[in-house]
Design a protein around this motif. Sequence first.
Motif, PDB file in Angstrom:
ATOM      1  N   GLY A  26       0.832  -1.201   0.000  1.00 29.62           N
ATOM      2  CA  GLY A  26       0.000   0.000   0.000  1.00 29.62           C
ATOM      3  C   GLY A  26       0.862   1.244   0.000  1.00 29.62           C
ATOM      4  O   GLY A  26       2.013   1.223  -0.461  1.00 29.62           O
ATOM      5  N   TYR A  86     -16.570  -2.518   6.104  1.00 29.08           N
ATOM      6  CA  TYR A  86     -15.448  -2.104   5.271  1.00 29.08           C
ATOM      7  C   TYR A  86     -15.828  -2.279   3.805  1.00 29.08           C
ATOM      8  O   TYR A  86     -16.377  -3.313   3.416  1.00 29.08           O
ATOM      9  CB  TYR A  86     -14.206  -2.942   5.582  1.00 29.08           C
ATOM     10  CG  TYR A  86     -13.015  -2.588   4.715  1.00 29.08           C
ATOM     11  CD1 TYR A  86     -12.191  -1.527   5.046  1.00 29.08           C
ATOM     12  CD2 TYR A  86     -12.744  -3.305   3.554  1.00 29.08           C
ATOM     13  CE1 TYR A  86     -11.125  -1.184   4.238  1.00 29.08           C
ATOM     14  CE2 TYR A  86     -11.680  -2.973   2.740  1.00 29.08           C
ATOM     15  CZ  TYR A  86     -10.876  -1.914   3.090  1.00 29.08           C
ATOM     16  OH  TYR A  86      -9.825  -1.565   2.282  1.00 29.08           O
ATOM     17  N   SER A 101     -14.180  -5.732   0.030  1.00 30.96           N
ATOM     18  CA  SER A 101     -15.150  -5.255   1.013  1.00 30.96           C
ATOM     19  C   SER A 101     -15.607  -6.390   1.924  1.00 30.96           C
ATOM     20  O   SER A 101     -15.665  -7.547   1.517  1.00 30.96           O
ATOM     21  CB  SER A 101     -16.353  -4.629   0.311  1.00 30.96           C
ATOM     22  OG  SER A 101     -16.989  -5.587  -0.524  1.00 30.96           O
ATOM     23  N   CYS A 109      -3.702   0.279   3.230  1.00 27.60           N
ATOM     24  CA  CYS A 109      -3.961  -0.767   2.242  1.00 27.60           C
ATOM     25  C   CYS A 109      -5.421  -0.774   1.810  1.00 27.60           C
ATOM     26  O   CYS A 109      -6.301  -0.324   2.543  1.00 27.60           O
ATOM     27  CB  CYS A 109      -3.605  -2.136   2.822  1.00 27.60           C
ATOM     28  SG  CYS A 109      -1.909  -2.269   3.439  1.00 27.60           S
ATOM     29  N   LYS A 110      -5.647  -1.318   0.625  1.00 30.18           N
ATOM     30  CA  LYS A 110      -6.986  -1.564   0.110  1.00 30.18           C
ATOM     31  C   LYS A 110      -7.237  -3.060   0.092  1.00 30.18           C
ATOM     32  O   LYS A 110      -6.317  -3.859  -0.093  1.00 30.18           O
ATOM     33  CB  LYS A 110      -7.136  -1.007  -1.303  1.00 30.18           C
ATOM     34  CG  LYS A 110      -7.072   0.513  -1.398  1.00 30.18           C
ATOM     35  CD  LYS A 110      -8.366   1.134  -0.928  1.00 30.18           C
ATOM     36  CE  LYS A 110      -8.392   2.628  -1.222  1.00 30.18           C
ATOM     37  NZ  LYS A 110      -9.639   3.260  -0.758  1.00 30.18           N
ATOM     38  N   TRP A 158     -14.631  -1.183  -0.559  1.00 29.50           N
ATOM     39  CA  TRP A 158     -13.484  -0.900  -1.424  1.00 29.50           C
ATOM     40  C   TRP A 158     -13.064   0.566  -1.361  1.00 29.50           C
ATOM     41  O   TRP A 158     -11.930   0.912  -1.674  1.00 29.50           O
ATOM     42  CB  TRP A 158     -13.819  -1.272  -2.870  1.00 29.50           C
ATOM     43  CG  TRP A 158     -13.587  -2.707  -3.208  1.00 29.50           C
ATOM     44  CD1 TRP A 158     -14.535  -3.662  -3.449  1.00 29.50           C
ATOM     45  CD2 TRP A 158     -12.331  -3.375  -3.359  1.00 29.50           C
ATOM     46  NE1 TRP A 158     -13.944  -4.878  -3.731  1.00 29.50           N
ATOM     47  CE2 TRP A 158     -12.593  -4.731  -3.687  1.00 29.50           C
ATOM     48  CE3 TRP A 158     -10.992  -2.966  -3.242  1.00 29.50           C
ATOM     49  CZ2 TRP A 158     -11.577  -5.671  -3.908  1.00 29.50           C
ATOM     50  CZ3 TRP A 158      -9.993  -3.910  -3.459  1.00 29.50           C
ATOM     51  CH2 TRP A 158     -10.273  -5.225  -3.778  1.00 29.50           C
ATOM     52  N   GLN A 159     -13.990   1.441  -0.970  1.00 21.52           N
ATOM     53  CA  GLN A 159     -13.666   2.868  -0.911  1.00 21.52           C
ATOM     54  C   GLN A 159     -12.861   3.235   0.341  1.00 21.52           C
ATOM     55  O   GLN A 159     -12.318   4.324   0.431  1.00 21.52           O
ATOM     56  CB  GLN A 159     -14.943   3.723  -0.950  1.00 21.52           C
ATOM     57  CG  GLN A 159     -15.624   3.795  -2.315  1.00 21.52           C
ATOM     58  CD  GLN A 159     -16.237   2.485  -2.742  1.00 21.52           C
ATOM     59  OE1 GLN A 159     -16.857   1.792  -1.942  1.00 21.52           O
ATOM     60  NE2 GLN A 159     -16.070   2.125  -4.015  1.00 21.52           N
ATOM     61  N   ASP A 160     -12.802   2.318   1.293  1.00 27.15           N
ATOM     62  CA  ASP A 160     -12.096   2.593   2.551  1.00 27.15           C
ATOM     63  C   ASP A 160     -10.623   2.200   2.445  1.00 27.15           C
ATOM     64  O   ASP A 160     -10.231   1.386   1.604  1.00 27.15           O
ATOM     65  CB  ASP A 160     -12.734   1.816   3.704  1.00 27.15           C
ATOM     66  CG  ASP A 160     -14.188   2.213   3.932  1.00 27.15           C
ATOM     67  OD1 ASP A 160     -14.474   3.422   3.803  1.00 27.15           O
ATOM     68  OD2 ASP A 160     -15.016   1.336   4.216  1.00 27.15           O
ATOM     69  N   SER A 161      -9.824   2.783   3.334  1.00 31.98           N
ATOM     70  CA  SER A 161      -8.426   2.400   3.488  1.00 31.98           C
ATOM     71  C   SER A 161      -8.227   1.929   4.921  1.00 31.98           C
ATOM     72  O   SER A 161      -8.812   2.488   5.846  1.00 31.98           O
ATOM     73  CB  SER A 161      -7.495   3.580   3.204  1.00 31.98           C
ATOM     74  OG  SER A 161      -7.610   4.006   1.867  1.00 31.98           O
TER      75      SER A 161
END
Length: 236
Positions: A99, A129, A123, A119-120, A131-134
């Motif tokens: 990341g 959580y 979901s 990191c990604k 995909w838009q979150d880190s």
Amino acid sequence: MNLIFASAQYVGEVFTDSGLRFMQMNIPASGKNSPEVPMFIVPNKAAGETFDVFAPGCHLLLSGRLYPNRTDYKMYVVPTTPLQVIPKEINVNQVTLAGGVGYIAEQKMEDLYTFSLMCKAPSQVLLNYSWQDSMGFRIESWGDDAKRLKNLLYVGRQMALSGSLRYNTWTAQDGTARSTYQVRVRSSQYSLFGKNQGQSSTAAPPVTSKQPEPTLSAVGVVGAPCSYEELGNPPF
């Protein structure tokens, strides 16, 4: 990337306040002063049979994705392969992350360098959580690796690393018990991407006027969260 491959002891099932059911497993302590590392397994099809199959106290080998939770500060694992019973003598603790550097902590020791890696990952609805979150992981490096990374890392730089998952507990000034997870980098097991700070491309056009520079966040985009600051600085 947010992968773990580890051996751990099954403690038993636990429930959240909302009624969700997880399996607690503890990675054995790595030293006299290091506590066991508690993890909470999210049962899924990849894990195979889980509840009511393993007896508390048995040792299991697990492989999955790590998800640090910013709500309850626990570390969750979503399995990617079936859980397997193994002899207790087997000791594995391998974490692989990739990341962008998010937050570089104030360095309090010369031979210790700490930062966070954002990191990604896929979901996980149960963990709130997407995909838009880190997600942020605390990273620590020692010795020659600390000196090398101190000279090469900056906020936003992309990297991949391999290390071991650790768990740190302490008592805060107000007397409350505090804890946090961190990944200790294995010697020379990391790769950096992009140019070192201060280098520029020869093909870049000359700057003719001053423009405000965007602020680099945890993953190199404006406005991404950095959980390292939200959790406070542990006593490294």
